[in-house]
Design an enzyme around this catalytic site. Structure first.
Site, mmCIF file in Angstrom:
data_model
loop_
_atom_site.group_PDB
_atom_site.id
_atom_site.type_symbol
_atom_site.label_atom_id
_atom_site.label_comp_id
_atom_site.label_asym_id
_atom_site.label_seq_id
_atom_site.Cartn_x
_atom_site.Cartn_y
_atom_site.Cartn_z
ATOM 1 N N GLU A 1 50.828 51.797 29.998
ATOM 2 C CA GLU A 1 50.137 50.559 29.634
ATOM 3 C C GLU A 1 49.780 50.535 28.147
ATOM 4 O O GLU A 1 49.854 49.508 27.500
ATOM 5 C CB GLU A 1 48.869 50.383 30.483
ATOM 6 C CG GLU A 1 49.152 49.864 31.873
ATOM 7 C CD GLU A 1 49.912 48.546 31.871
ATOM 8 O OE1 GLU A 1 49.600 47.663 31.065
ATOM 9 O OE2 GLU A 1 50.855 48.417 32.675
ATOM 10 N N CYS B 1 59.445 33.673 32.471
ATOM 11 C CA CYS B 1 58.744 32.749 31.583
ATOM 12 C C CYS B 1 58.741 33.339 30.169
ATOM 13 O O CYS B 1 57.689 33.588 29.581
ATOM 14 C CB CYS B 1 57.325 32.511 32.095
ATOM 15 S SG CYS B 1 56.569 31.067 31.353
ATOM 16 N N CYS C 1 63.268 28.511 33.877
ATOM 17 C CA CYS C 1 62.476 27.717 34.827
ATOM 18 C C CYS C 1 63.222 27.517 36.148
ATOM 19 O O CYS C 1 62.593 27.396 37.201
ATOM 20 C CB CYS C 1 62.126 26.359 34.217
ATOM 21 S SG CYS C 1 61.179 26.520 32.690
ATOM 22 N N CYS D 1 54.457 23.861 38.182
ATOM 23 C CA CYS D 1 54.192 24.162 36.766
ATOM 24 C C CYS D 1 53.972 22.865 35.982
ATOM 25 O O CYS D 1 54.848 22.012 35.909
ATOM 26 C CB CYS D 1 55.376 24.944 36.184
ATOM 27 S SG CYS D 1 55.233 25.155 34.408
HETATM 28 FE FE1 SF4 Z 1 57.259 29.258 32.819
HETATM 29 FE FE2 SF4 Z 1 56.703 26.985 34.068
HETATM 30 FE FE3 SF4 Z 1 59.193 27.519 33.402
HETATM 31 FE FE4 SF4 Z 1 57.979 28.908 35.323
HETATM 32 S S1 SF4 Z 1 58.504 26.745 35.355
HETATM 33 S S2 SF4 Z 1 59.262 29.719 33.698
HETATM 34 S S3 SF4 Z 1 55.896 29.000 34.538
HETATM 35 S S4 SF4 Z 1 57.497 27.203 32.006
#
Ligand code: SF4
Length: 337
Positions: free
Chosen positions: A42, A197, A204, A213
């Site tokens: 970490e 992300c 997405c 989202c």
């Molecule tokens: Fe990120 Fe939203 Fe795309 Fe998912 S949908 S990868 S949370 S921007």
């Protein structure tokens, strides 16, 4: 309410967990039940990507297989194992914290959040990662990748590291932590943040929370997280002498103030009128550094009590900044042409 809520019929934690069980990382070398391994990883991951950390982690654990072994080492040995990872205070704090654990916690990493956060170099998110990944306790995390993921999913306004925005992000982190599988849930958040992300071109289409989202729905993904006000980096110029003879390089150990405290580097001196033999640019967190390198012949090199000749093949045993490797690469290129 501090941030927008999700539809009642959407189980955020479960969606994240389902994704993890199918696609999450499960074979990283620190994914053991050994809290010491989790802690070292970490700290390394605080400013560095997983792919780079793997090699460093394996070498570090080979050299210091236990918390007690780390505590008994010299700080310079620990820094040497850190060479190239940057942000050397992470290594210094790790070493100091290992000694505190030996003095106050019988040589083991504590399993109470407040005790962990009292150790040097362990902030709230690192402590949360240790509590969840090593001890399977439902304590939330918020590393850079997770901040980005939450910022987009909930369109949290403001820069993620600013006080009020950070507070909102912690509220989200606490709200959705899984009580049943905190270890897997937090690992999933880190994986989604770094694999799905992503900072550029987020995926997405394969995101487990795409349907809820806010950034995706409003088509504003590239506007989140919002940037912080830009801080102008200071320019800094350093004139340094590079002396190489018989595969040995002359280095000094820098003092504890200024850039690269206590690391091994080339001697710096006041500028001369002579133009530099090589100019190397190097970017630090708060500075743009211009390194003017003067190649000095061995014959002209004055011996100094605070410097020494180091075999270039042994350089890895002397903690040094990445800038030194850069200079040596430029020097080799120069010699070849
Ligand atoms: Fe990120 Fe939203 Fe795309 Fe998912 S949908 S990868 S949370 S921007």
């Amino acid at each position: 309410m501090l941030v927008s809520g999700l539809p009642n019929n959407f189980d955020f934690s479960n969606s994240v967990l389902e994704w993890y069980h199918k696609y999450g990382r499960k074979n990283l070398p620190w994914q053991t039940d050994n809290p010491y391994h989790v802690w070292v990883s970490e700290v390394m991951l605080q400013q560095t990507q997983v792919v780079k950390v793997i090699d460093y982690f394996n070498r570090f654990i080979q050299q210091f297989p236990s918390l007690k072994a780390l505590a008994s080492a010299q700080e310079q040995q620990v820094l040497a194992m850190w060479s190239g990872l940057g942000y050397y205070n992470r290594a210094r704090y790790l070493h100091r914290a290992a000694n505190i654990c030996c003095d106050r916690f019988s040589g083991v990493l504590p399993s109470e959040l407040n005790d962990l956060m009292g150790l040097p170099g362990i902030g709230r998110s690192t402590a949360g990662a240790i509590m969840s990944l090593a001890y399977n306790k439902p304590v939330s995390i918020l590393d850079g990748n997770v901040k980005r993921f939450f910022s987009r999913c909930f369109t949290v306004n403001g820069s993620p590291n600013q006080g009020s925005t950070l507070k909102k992000l912690w509220v989200l982190a606490d709200r959705y932590i899984s009580d049943q599988q905190p270890k897997q849930y937090n690992q999933a958040l880190m994986d989604i943040g770094s694999m799905v992300c992503t900072r550029r071109q987020p995926k997405c289409d394969v995101c487990p929370v795409q349907s809820v989202c806010f950034a995706y729905k409003k088509d504003v993904v590239n506007q989140y997280p919002q940037p912080r006000k830009s801080v102008t980096k200071k320019n800094m110029q350093l004139s340094i002498s590079l002396t190489i003879h018989n595969n040995k390089i002359y280095l000094i150990q820098r003092d504890s103030a200024g850039i690269w405290p206590e690391l091994w580097f080339l001697p710096a001196f006041e500028c001369t009128d002579r133009p530099a033999d090589m100019v190397v640019q190097h970017i630090l967190t708060h500075r743009n550094l211009l390194l003017e390198v003067y190649i000095v012949n061995y014959e002209n090199m004055k011996e100094s009590s605070y410097g020494c000749w180091i075999n270039i093949d042994n350089l890895k045993n002397y903690p040094h900044p990445v800038a030194l490797n850069k200079i040596l690469r430029n020097y080799e290129d120069r010699e070849l042409h």
